[in-house]
Motif scaffolding. Structure first.
Motif, PDB file in Angstrom:
ATOM      1  N   UNK A 137      -7.941  -0.559  -7.746  1.00  0.00           N
ATOM      2  CA  UNK A 137      -7.560  -0.962  -6.349  1.00  0.00           C
ATOM      3  C   UNK A 137      -6.904   0.157  -5.625  1.00  0.00           C
ATOM      4  N   UNK A 138      -7.792   1.296  -5.858  1.00  0.00           N
ATOM      5  CA  UNK A 138      -7.562   2.678  -5.313  1.00  0.00           C
ATOM      6  C   UNK A 138      -8.313   2.879  -4.150  1.00  0.00           C
ATOM      7  N   UNK A 139      -7.623   3.706  -3.254  1.00  0.00           N
ATOM      8  CA  UNK A 139      -8.386   4.399  -1.843  1.00  0.00           C
ATOM      9  C   UNK A 139      -7.941   6.002  -2.107  1.00  0.00           C
ATOM     10  N   UNK A 140      -9.134   6.812  -1.728  1.00  0.00           N
ATOM     11  CA  UNK A 140      -8.803   8.123  -1.470  1.00  0.00           C
ATOM     12  C   UNK A 140      -9.489   8.715  -0.454  1.00  0.00           C
ATOM     13  N   UNK A 141      -8.883   9.796  -0.069  1.00  0.00           N
ATOM     14  CA  UNK A 141      -9.394  10.675   1.046  1.00  0.00           C
ATOM     15  C   UNK A 141      -9.312  12.193   0.526  1.00  0.00           C
ATOM     16  N   UNK A 142     -10.351  12.981   0.341  1.00  0.00           N
ATOM     17  CA  UNK A 142     -10.558  14.290   0.055  1.00  0.00           C
ATOM     18  C   UNK A 142     -10.569  14.820   1.528  1.00  0.00           C
ATOM     19  N   UNK A 198       0.887  -1.118   0.088  1.00  0.00           N
ATOM     20  CA  UNK A 198       0.033  -0.069  -0.070  1.00  0.00           C
ATOM     21  C   UNK A 198       1.071   1.383   0.038  1.00  0.00           C
ATOM     22  N   UNK A 199       0.618   2.060  -0.766  1.00  0.00           N
ATOM     23  CA  UNK A 199       1.260   3.370  -1.084  1.00  0.00           C
ATOM     24  C   UNK A 199       0.686   4.509  -1.049  1.00  0.00           C
ATOM     25  N   UNK A 200       0.591   5.524  -0.003  1.00  0.00           N
ATOM     26  CA  UNK A 200       0.008   6.698  -0.016  1.00  0.00           C
ATOM     27  C   UNK A 200       0.817   7.712  -0.497  1.00  0.00           C
ATOM     28  N   UNK A 238      -7.426  25.123   3.709  1.00  0.00           N
ATOM     29  CA  UNK A 238      -7.179  24.620   2.380  1.00  0.00           C
ATOM     30  C   UNK A 238      -7.423  23.090   2.398  1.00  0.00           C
ATOM     31  N   UNK A 239      -7.362  22.546   1.192  1.00  0.00           N
ATOM     32  CA  UNK A 239      -7.551  21.097   0.897  1.00  0.00           C
ATOM     33  C   UNK A 239      -6.455  20.361   0.375  1.00  0.00           C
ATOM     34  N   UNK A 240      -6.420  18.946   0.609  1.00  0.00           N
ATOM     35  CA  UNK A 240      -5.721  17.949   0.132  1.00  0.00           C
ATOM     36  C   UNK A 240      -6.294  16.705  -0.391  1.00  0.00           C
ATOM     37  N   UNK A 241      -6.138  15.821  -1.345  1.00  0.00           N
ATOM     38  CA  UNK A 241      -6.554  14.621  -1.652  1.00  0.00           C
ATOM     39  C   UNK A 241      -5.572  13.591  -1.304  1.00  0.00           C
ATOM     40  N   UNK A 242      -5.542  12.810  -0.704  1.00  0.00           N
ATOM     41  CA  UNK A 242      -4.700  11.754  -0.465  1.00  0.00           C
ATOM     42  C   UNK A 242      -5.060  10.695  -1.393  1.00  0.00           C
ATOM     43  N   UNK A 243      -4.178   9.617  -2.057  1.00  0.00           N
ATOM     44  CA  UNK A 243      -4.518   8.531  -2.658  1.00  0.00           C
ATOM     45  C   UNK A 243      -3.702   7.202  -2.052  1.00  0.00           C
ATOM     46  N   UNK A 244      -4.109   6.289  -2.194  1.00  0.00           N
ATOM     47  CA  UNK A 244      -3.689   4.741  -1.541  1.00  0.00           C
ATOM     48  C   UNK A 244      -3.634   3.758  -2.781  1.00  0.00           C
ATOM     49  N   UNK A 245      -2.499   3.534  -3.184  1.00  0.00           N
ATOM     50  CA  UNK A 245      -2.451   2.702  -4.490  1.00  0.00           C
ATOM     51  C   UNK A 245      -1.995   1.138  -3.958  1.00  0.00           C
ATOM     52  N   UNK A 246      -2.984   0.265  -4.164  1.00  0.00           N
ATOM     53  CA  UNK A 246      -2.762  -0.966  -3.531  1.00  0.00           C
ATOM     54  C   UNK A 246      -2.285  -2.046  -4.707  1.00  0.00           C
ATOM     55  N   UNK A 247      -1.108  -2.843  -4.400  1.00  0.00           N
ATOM     56  CA  UNK A 247      -1.002  -3.757  -5.009  1.00  0.00           C
ATOM     57  C   UNK A 247      -0.703  -5.184  -4.401  1.00  0.00           C
ATOM     58  N   UNK A 248      -0.897  -6.339  -5.148  1.00  0.00           N
ATOM     59  CA  UNK A 248      -0.798  -7.431  -4.563  1.00  0.00           C
ATOM     60  C   UNK A 248      -2.203  -8.224  -3.708  1.00  0.00           C
ATOM     61  N   UNK A 249      -3.102  -7.127  -3.830  1.00  0.00           N
ATOM     62  CA  UNK A 249      -4.318  -7.447  -3.155  1.00  0.00           C
ATOM     63  C   UNK A 249      -5.484  -6.857  -4.133  1.00  0.00           C
ATOM     64  N   UNK A 278     -14.117   9.979   2.318  1.00  0.00           N
ATOM     65  CA  UNK A 278     -13.471   8.654   1.625  1.00  0.00           C
ATOM     66  C   UNK A 278     -14.254   8.142   0.482  1.00  0.00           C
ATOM     67  N   UNK A 279     -13.270   7.593  -0.418  1.00  0.00           N
ATOM     68  CA  UNK A 279     -13.887   7.009  -1.603  1.00  0.00           C
ATOM     69  C   UNK A 279     -12.914   5.910  -1.985  1.00  0.00           C
ATOM     70  N   UNK A 280     -13.541   5.085  -3.033  1.00  0.00           N
ATOM     71  CA  UNK A 280     -12.571   4.018  -3.404  1.00  0.00           C
ATOM     72  C   UNK A 280     -12.815   3.402  -4.969  1.00  0.00           C
ATOM     73  N   UNK A 281     -11.934   3.301  -5.565  1.00  0.00           N
ATOM     74  CA  UNK A 281     -12.103   2.623  -6.981  1.00  0.00           C
ATOM     75  C   UNK A 281     -11.579   1.158  -6.981  1.00  0.00           C
ATOM     76  N   UNK A 282     -12.539   0.405  -6.790  1.00  0.00           N
ATOM     77  CA  UNK A 282     -12.132  -1.117  -6.731  1.00  0.00           C
ATOM     78  C   UNK A 282     -11.445  -1.590  -7.949  1.00  0.00           C
ATOM     79  N   UNK A 283     -11.805  -1.095  -9.155  1.00  0.00           N
ATOM     80  CA  UNK A 283     -11.340  -1.529 -10.566  1.00  0.00           C
ATOM     81  C   UNK A 283      -9.805  -1.047 -10.684  1.00  0.00           C
TER      82      UNK A 283
END
Length: 130
Positions: free
Chosen positions: A80-85, A4-6, A16-27, A73-78
């Motif tokens: 394998x990504x997770x987000x945090x706005x 998992x890589x943020x 102000x705002x930030x959007x975090x992403x989490x990239x998942x591999x191997x799962x 929070x949101x996710x894109x299962x297609x």
């Protein structure tokens, strides 16, 4: 090997705002509830959000009261990504932010406990100045 890589952290001013992403591999995260945690200097890691495996409706999304209404929070299962706005950031939001994956689909009553998640990223820093 599960990784998992943020990304998306940085230094912003209050409001102000930030959007975090989490990239998942191997799962394939479609079978996993996913969480966001944060750890401020000198404090314990705290869970701030959890999203069920589908994340298709609001009933499967949870927030700690300190971030509810400002974070989404949101996710894109297609992908394998997770987000945090994160909107309207406050100095007290400054921390290292971690994403985590569970080996079950649903956010349970222990959704904010680190022990509920089996896989973790290394974290991304968020700094918020006055």
């Amino acid at each position: 090997q599960v990784q998992l890589v943020e990304s998306g952290g940085g230094m912003v001013q209050a409001g102000e705002s930030l959007r975090l992403s989490c990239t998942v591999s191997g799962l394939a995260i479609i079978d996993s509830a996913m969480g966001w945690f944060r750890q401020a200097p000198g404090k314990e890691r705290e869970g701030i959000s959890c999203i069920n495996w589908s994340g298709r409706d609001d009933s499967g999304v949870y927030y700690r009261s300190s971030v509810e209404g400002r974070f989404t929070v949101s996710r894109d299962n297609s992908k394998d990504m997770l987000y945090l706005e994160m909107n309207n950031l406050k100095p007290e939001d400054a921390a290292i932010y971690f994403c985590a994956a569970a080996t079950w689909r649903w956010c349970g009553s222990n959704r904010y406990e680190a022990a509920s998640y089996q896989y973790w990223g290394q974290g991304t820093h968020v700094t918020v100045s006055e």
